[in-house]
Design an enzyme around this catalytic site. Structure first.
Site, short mmCIF file in Angstrom:
data_model
loop_
_atom_site.label_atom_id
_atom_site.label_comp_id
_atom_site.label_asym_id
_atom_site.label_seq_id
_atom_site.Cartn_x
_atom_site.Cartn_y
_atom_site.Cartn_z
N TYR A 152 0.69 -1.08 0.05
CA TYR A 152 -0.04 -0.15 0.09
C TYR A 152 0.87 1.28 -0.02
O TYR A 152 0.67 2.20 -0.55
CB TYR A 152 -1.02 -0.09 1.05
CG TYR A 152 -2.08 0.37 0.98
CD1 TYR A 152 -2.98 0.48 -0.11
CD2 TYR A 152 -2.72 1.44 1.88
CE1 TYR A 152 -4.32 0.87 -0.44
CE2 TYR A 152 -4.04 1.83 1.88
CZ TYR A 152 -4.86 1.81 0.43
OH TYR A 152 -6.04 2.31 0.30
N LYS A 159 -3.98 7.54 3.15
CA LYS A 159 -5.22 7.21 3.89
C LYS A 159 -4.75 7.76 5.51
O LYS A 159 -5.86 8.23 6.23
CB LYS A 159 -5.18 5.95 4.05
CG LYS A 159 -5.87 5.15 2.78
CD LYS A 159 -7.13 5.78 2.38
CE LYS A 159 -7.95 5.33 1.20
NZ LYS A 159 -9.22 5.88 0.98
#
Length: 253
Positions: A152, A159
Site C-alpha cells: 500500500y 489514508k
C-alpha cells in the site's frame, strides 16, 4: 418510511456496479433518498451508464477534485438539481503507480496521492458546505491506516492523512451541525483495488483473519455502514472511524 426518507445526497466514486459507492447510492434510494452522482473526464460516460442500473437513474455532474474551478462552481451546479444537501459520500482515491514503491516514489507521485486521496476530503466538504445549511453528514471510505500494509506504501500514508483530515473537519464543521465520519472497509475487489499492485495479498489472508469471515466480492456491508452514518441515527457521532472489516482490526497476528 425508509431510514433516509426525504434526504438528498451527493455520492462520488461510482464507476462500476462493484463500487462501494454504487451500493451506497442504491441503498440510499431504496431507503427514500434522492441521489446525485459525480464523475469526470473519460469516466463520465461509464458512470452515466452504470447509473441506469440504480433503482432510479440519478443525474451525474462533472467533478474533478483536482480542478479548483469544478470545486468553486459545485454548489451552483448542484443547485440545478437540488435545493440542499443532507449528506455527501467521499469515495475518491488515486495514486500513481510510482507511489506504490515507498523508497523509490517521487514527490510528484506522492503529492498527487495526497491531493486526490486526502486533501480532496476537505475540498469536497468546503465545496458542498453552502448547500448543507441544515447540517448533515459527510462520510468517507478509508483502509485502516494504523498499520504499514504490504504493497500500500504511499497510499497508506495518504489514508493516514485522510483520517486526520476527517478529525479536523469534524472539529471545524461540527458547529454548523455537519458530522464527519469514515468507514474503514476491508478489502473489496473494486476497480480501484485492481489498480493496486499486489492487492491479491490482502484477498488471500483477510478471510482467514476475520472472526466474522470476509468476502472480497461483497461491498454491501461497507455500503450499509455508510448509509447509516448518512442517516440521522448517529446524531452525536463525529470524527469517528467505523470498521467494517470482519473484525480484522481487533485481532493480533
Amino acid at each position: 418510511m425508509g431510514m433516509l426518507d426525504g434526504k438528498k445526497f451527493l455520492v462520488t466514486g461510482v464507476l462500476m456496479d462493484s463500487s462501494i459507492a454504487f451500493h451506497v447510492a442504491r441503498i440510499a434510494q431504496q431507503e427514500g433518498a434522492e441521489v446525485i452522482l459525480t464523475s469526470f473526464g473519460r469516466t463520465m460516460k461509464i458512470t452515466q451508464t452504470i447509473a441506469k442500473r440504480l433503482p432510479q437513474t440519478p443525474p451525474v455532474i462533472e467533478l474533478d477534485v483536482a480542478d479548483q474551478e469544478h470545486l468553486d462552481t459545485l454548489a451552483e451546479r448542484l443547485g440545478e438539481h437540488t435545493d440542499r444537501l443532507d449528506g455527501v459520500l467521499h469515495s475518491i482515491g488515486f495514486a500513481p503507480q510510482g507511489a506504490f514503491s515507498f523508497l523509490d516514489a517521487t514527490w510528484e507521485d506522492v503529492s498527487t496521492a495526497l491531493q486526490i486521496s486526502a486533501y480532496s476530503l476537505k475540498s469536497l466538504a468546503v465545496a458542498c458546505e453552502p448547500l448543507m445549511t441544515d447540517g448533515g453528514s459527510i462520510v468517507g471510505l478509508t483502509f485502516d491506516a494504523k498499520f504499514a500494509w504490504p504493497v500500500y506504501d504511499w497510499m497508506g500514508v495518504a489514508k493516514a492523512a485522510f483520517e486526520s483530515t476527517n478529525r479536523y473537519l469534524a472539529r471545524d464543521l461540527g458547529p454548523k451541525g455537519i458530522r464527519c465520519n469514515l468507514v474503514a472497509a476491508g478489502p473489496i475487489r473494486t476497480t480501484a483495488a485492481k489498480s493496486i499492485p499486489g492487492f491479491e495479498q490482502f484477498e488471500r489472508v483477510w478471510d482467514d483473519r476475520a472472526p466474522l469471515g470476509w468476502d472480497v466480492k461483497d461491498p454491501e456491508p461497507a455500503a450499509k455502514a455508510c448509509a447509516v452514518l448518512l442517516s440521522d441515527w448517529f446524531p452525536a457521532t463525529t470524527g469517528e472511524i467505523v470498521h467494517v472489516d470482519g473484525g480484522v482490526h481487533a485481532m493480533g497476528q
